[in-house]
Design an enzyme around this catalytic site. Structure first.
Site, PDB file in Angstrom:
ATOM      1  N   ARG A  51      87.234  50.045  30.797  1.00  0.00           N
ATOM      2  CA  ARG A  51      87.304  51.307  30.053  1.00  0.00           C
ATOM      3  C   ARG A  51      87.267  51.044  28.620  1.00  0.00           C
ATOM      4  O   ARG A  51      87.446  50.086  28.123  1.00  0.00           O
ATOM      5  CB  ARG A  51      88.492  51.984  30.537  1.00  0.00           C
ATOM      6  CG  ARG A  51      89.815  51.458  30.412  1.00  0.00           C
ATOM      7  CD  ARG A  51      90.894  52.130  30.049  1.00  0.00           C
ATOM      8  NE  ARG A  51      90.509  52.711  28.621  1.00  0.00           N
ATOM      9  CZ  ARG A  51      90.785  51.795  27.593  1.00  0.00           C
ATOM     10  NH1 ARG A  51      91.210  50.749  27.589  1.00  0.00           N
ATOM     11  NH2 ARG A  51      90.781  52.511  26.434  1.00  0.00           N
ATOM     12  N   GLY A  52      87.131  52.165  27.983  1.00  0.00           N
ATOM     13  CA  GLY A  52      86.763  52.216  26.470  1.00  0.00           C
ATOM     14  C   GLY A  52      85.272  52.024  26.333  1.00  0.00           C
ATOM     15  O   GLY A  52      84.678  51.438  26.740  1.00  0.00           O
ATOM     16  N   ALA A  53      84.995  52.976  25.049  1.00  0.00           N
ATOM     17  CA  ALA A  53      83.549  52.991  24.718  1.00  0.00           C
ATOM     18  C   ALA A  53      82.707  51.775  24.920  1.00  0.00           C
ATOM     19  O   ALA A  53      81.741  51.593  25.326  1.00  0.00           O
ATOM     20  CB  ALA A  53      83.548  53.726  23.513  1.00  0.00           C
ATOM     21  N   ARG A  91      79.980  57.864  33.830  1.00  0.00           N
ATOM     22  CA  ARG A  91      81.189  58.371  32.916  1.00  0.00           C
ATOM     23  C   ARG A  91      80.170  59.206  31.993  1.00  0.00           C
ATOM     24  O   ARG A  91      79.304  58.548  31.301  1.00  0.00           O
ATOM     25  CB  ARG A  91      82.126  57.459  32.373  1.00  0.00           C
ATOM     26  CG  ARG A  91      83.099  56.920  33.273  1.00  0.00           C
ATOM     27  CD  ARG A  91      84.285  56.275  32.684  1.00  0.00           C
ATOM     28  NE  ARG A  91      85.433  57.250  32.294  1.00  0.00           N
ATOM     29  CZ  ARG A  91      86.160  57.060  31.280  1.00  0.00           C
ATOM     30  NH1 ARG A  91      86.409  55.682  31.124  1.00  0.00           N
ATOM     31  NH2 ARG A  91      86.873  57.991  30.814  1.00  0.00           N
ATOM     32  N   GLN A 190      96.970  54.850  28.276  1.00  0.00           N
ATOM     33  CA  GLN A 190      96.362  53.774  27.615  1.00  0.00           C
ATOM     34  C   GLN A 190      97.239  53.354  26.265  1.00  0.00           C
ATOM     35  O   GLN A 190      97.011  52.359  25.904  1.00  0.00           O
ATOM     36  CB  GLN A 190      94.929  54.285  27.204  1.00  0.00           C
ATOM     37  CG  GLN A 190      93.792  54.502  28.474  1.00  0.00           C
ATOM     38  CD  GLN A 190      93.812  56.106  28.581  1.00  0.00           C
ATOM     39  OE1 GLN A 190      94.650  56.907  28.384  1.00  0.00           O
ATOM     40  NE2 GLN A 190      92.792  56.392  29.229  1.00  0.00           N
ATOM     41  N   ASP A 231      84.597  58.104  21.013  1.00  0.00           N
ATOM     42  CA  ASP A 231      83.718  57.807  22.213  1.00  0.00           C
ATOM     43  C   ASP A 231      82.313  58.377  22.041  1.00  0.00           C
ATOM     44  O   ASP A 231      81.276  57.704  22.551  1.00  0.00           O
ATOM     45  CB  ASP A 231      84.200  58.542  23.345  1.00  0.00           C
ATOM     46  CG  ASP A 231      85.635  57.920  23.837  1.00  0.00           C
ATOM     47  OD1 ASP A 231      85.498  56.855  24.414  1.00  0.00           O
ATOM     48  OD2 ASP A 231      86.700  58.215  23.515  1.00  0.00           O
ATOM     49  N   ASN A 241      86.900  62.250  21.198  1.00  0.00           N
ATOM     50  CA  ASN A 241      87.882  60.853  21.663  1.00  0.00           C
ATOM     51  C   ASN A 241      88.798  61.327  22.368  1.00  0.00           C
ATOM     52  O   ASN A 241      89.023  62.541  22.884  1.00  0.00           O
ATOM     53  CB  ASN A 241      88.616  60.407  20.065  1.00  0.00           C
ATOM     54  CG  ASN A 241      89.347  58.993  20.433  1.00  0.00           C
ATOM     55  OD1 ASN A 241      88.610  58.115  20.743  1.00  0.00           O
ATOM     56  ND2 ASN A 241      90.419  58.899  19.962  1.00  0.00           N
ATOM     57  N   LYS A 242      89.726  60.288  22.917  1.00  0.00           N
ATOM     58  CA  LYS A 242      90.588  60.858  24.078  1.00  0.00           C
ATOM     59  C   LYS A 242      91.322  61.963  23.840  1.00  0.00           C
ATOM     60  O   LYS A 242      91.791  62.410  22.577  1.00  0.00           O
ATOM     61  CB  LYS A 242      91.641  59.581  24.125  1.00  0.00           C
ATOM     62  CG  LYS A 242      92.807  59.869  25.238  1.00  0.00           C
ATOM     63  CD  LYS A 242      92.056  59.982  26.749  1.00  0.00           C
ATOM     64  CE  LYS A 242      91.131  58.776  26.890  1.00  0.00           C
ATOM     65  NZ  LYS A 242      90.281  59.365  28.413  1.00  0.00           N
TER      66      LYS A 242
HETATM   67  O1  MRU Z   1      88.962  57.205  29.157  1.00  0.00           O
HETATM   68  P1  MRU Z   1      89.173  55.832  28.440  1.00  0.00           P
HETATM   69  O2  MRU Z   1      90.347  55.264  28.349  1.00  0.00           O
HETATM   70  O3  MRU Z   1      87.761  55.118  28.959  1.00  0.00           O
HETATM   71  O4  MRU Z   1      89.072  56.550  26.909  1.00  0.00           O
HETATM   72  C1  MRU Z   1      88.152  55.810  26.130  1.00  0.00           C
HETATM   73  C2  MRU Z   1      89.012  55.543  24.815  1.00  0.00           C
HETATM   74  O5  MRU Z   1      89.050  54.277  25.115  1.00  0.00           O
HETATM   75  C3  MRU Z   1      89.670  56.211  23.890  1.00  0.00           C
HETATM   76  O6  MRU Z   1      89.066  57.423  23.778  1.00  0.00           O
HETATM   77  C4  MRU Z   1      89.354  55.608  22.431  1.00  0.00           C
HETATM   78  O7  MRU Z   1      90.575  56.006  21.660  1.00  0.00           O
HETATM   79  C5  MRU Z   1      88.095  55.504  21.937  1.00  0.00           C
HETATM   80  S1  MRU Z   1      87.647  53.952  21.482  1.00  0.00           S
HETATM   81  C6  MRU Z   1      86.978  52.944  22.772  1.00  0.00           C
END
Ligand code: MRU
Length: 354
Positions: A51-53, A91, A190, A231, A241-242
């Site tokens: 996970r993570g962009a 995703r 996370q 993201d 973003n999250k």
């Molecule tokens: O849903 P996730 O854990 O894949 O979320 C993405 C992220 O990691 C966050 O939004 C993060 O702050 C962005 S940086 C990759």
């Protein structure tokens, strides 16, 4: 990054298999997960094993290469297009996924070997961009700084180094006195599970705070700056973003705390003029209604934490308007969250006005 004194990247490909750190088990268990086919890699992205962009971008690029390898004897061109669809359906929000798939797909039209080479290049570039973001971002950090971060934009969210955390790691190595406030980041935690694990392993002083504590801490002048990841970024500087990032940004503006976003140019979307066009993933309500952790014996347990009978809404991301953002730290430098700066960064030029 070192784990138990061994160097790891978050995701990599060897032969026709993709390997990744199993993030759903962290911080309680460190395990490597193997994906033998592109479909296994799709499941791993969808289920957030990776996970993570940046990390899902690299994984998606590898998945596309796996599909081309399979196509050598078992798949036809039309099926390659279906495989691309499958990967893109895992995703919806992180732009890096679509960026990587597109690059590897185009390369694979020449040959499966070419797809493999391109997927490795995407992953290498992701780590290099993150390293560079660390260098630019560390210049923003003073000799002593209390920094708030949200979710996990550390090395686990990229192939290596990370984005929001990369400047912090480097600042610490430069001898700066950094302290990190880590938002727990419900519902999947996370922050408390992954960011805290990363910072602890790297010896960075930190504390986990409830998601709703940041405003109080900012009002008490306990936070000097906020750095978060992204993201997807629209060309006007709006940032997805999250979930929970938006409220941190609004509160930071209220209390005069600088709010920075750290992201490589592969996270920018030339086709999204504003944040309104960014697709926001909605995930299972079970992520809100239940929590997963370990009991006193180290056994994984999933427990319900919400009133039985109630339902939940679980948008995974929000969009922070550009006006709340002091700057975006990229691998090419720090830019304003403004359409002119971003278009110059991406090499897009607006039509001259007559
Ligand atoms: O849903 P996730 O854990 O894949 O979320 C993405 C992220 O990691 C966050 O939004 C993060 O702050 C962005 S940086 C990759």
């Amino acid at each position: 990054m070192l784990v138990n004194e061994k160097s790891y990247q978050t995701v990599w490909m060897e032969g026709s298999s993709v390997f990744m750190i199993e993030q759903n088990l962290l911080p309680f268990e460190f395990k490597i997960h193997e994906c033998k086919t592109y479909w296994d890699t799709c499941i791993a992205i969808h289920d957030m094993i990776v996970r993570g962009a940046g990390a899902i971008g690299a994984a998606a690029g590898f998945a596309m290469a796996q599909a081309f390898l399979l196509s050598k004897d078992k798949m036809k061109a039309v099926t390659i297009r279906e495989a691309r669809q499958d990967i893109e359906n895992t995703r919806p929000t992180a732009k890096n996924l679509f960026y990587a798939v597109d690059r590897v797909y185009r390369a694979g039209l020449i040959s499966p070997e070419n797809a493999m080479i391109e997927a490795q290049k995407v992953a290498v570039q992701d780590a290099a961009d993150s390293k560079s973001i660390g260098e630019y971002g560390s210049e923003l950090i003073g000799k002593k700084a209390n920094i708030l971060t949200h979710c996990n934009a550390g090395w686990l969210a990229f192939v290596d180094y990370g984005t929001a955390l990369a400047p912090i790691y480097l600042a610490k190595r430069q001898g700066k006195d950094v302290f990190v406030y880590v938002d727990e980041t419900r519902p999947r935690s996370q922050g408390s599970k992954l960011t805290a694990w990363e910072l602890y392993n790297d010896g960075v002083p930190h504390v986990i705070i409830p998601d709703n504590a940041a405003a109080a801490l900012m009002s008490q002048n306990k936070i000097d700056m906020v750095i978060v990841g992204a993201d997807r970024i629209a060309t006007n500087g709006d940032v997805a973003n999250k979930i929970g990032t938006l409220e941190k940004a609004v509160v930071a503006k209220e209390f005069g705390v600088p709010f920075y976003v750290a992201a490589p140019t592969s996270t920018f979307d030339k086709d999204c003029a504003t944040g309104k066009e960014i697709p926001i993933e909605e995930r299972s309500q079970d992520e809100v209604l239940y929590q997963t952790g370990v009991d006193a014996n180290g056994n994984t347990v999933k427990i319900r934490v919400a009133s039985p009978g109630s339902t939940a809404l679980n948008p995974a991301f929000d969009v922070t308007p550009a006006k709340y953002i002091n700057g975006i730290i990229t691998e090419k430098g720090i830019v304003k969250a403004h359409h002119k700066s971003i278009k110059a960064l991406l090499g897009i030029y607006e039509k001259p006005y007559f």
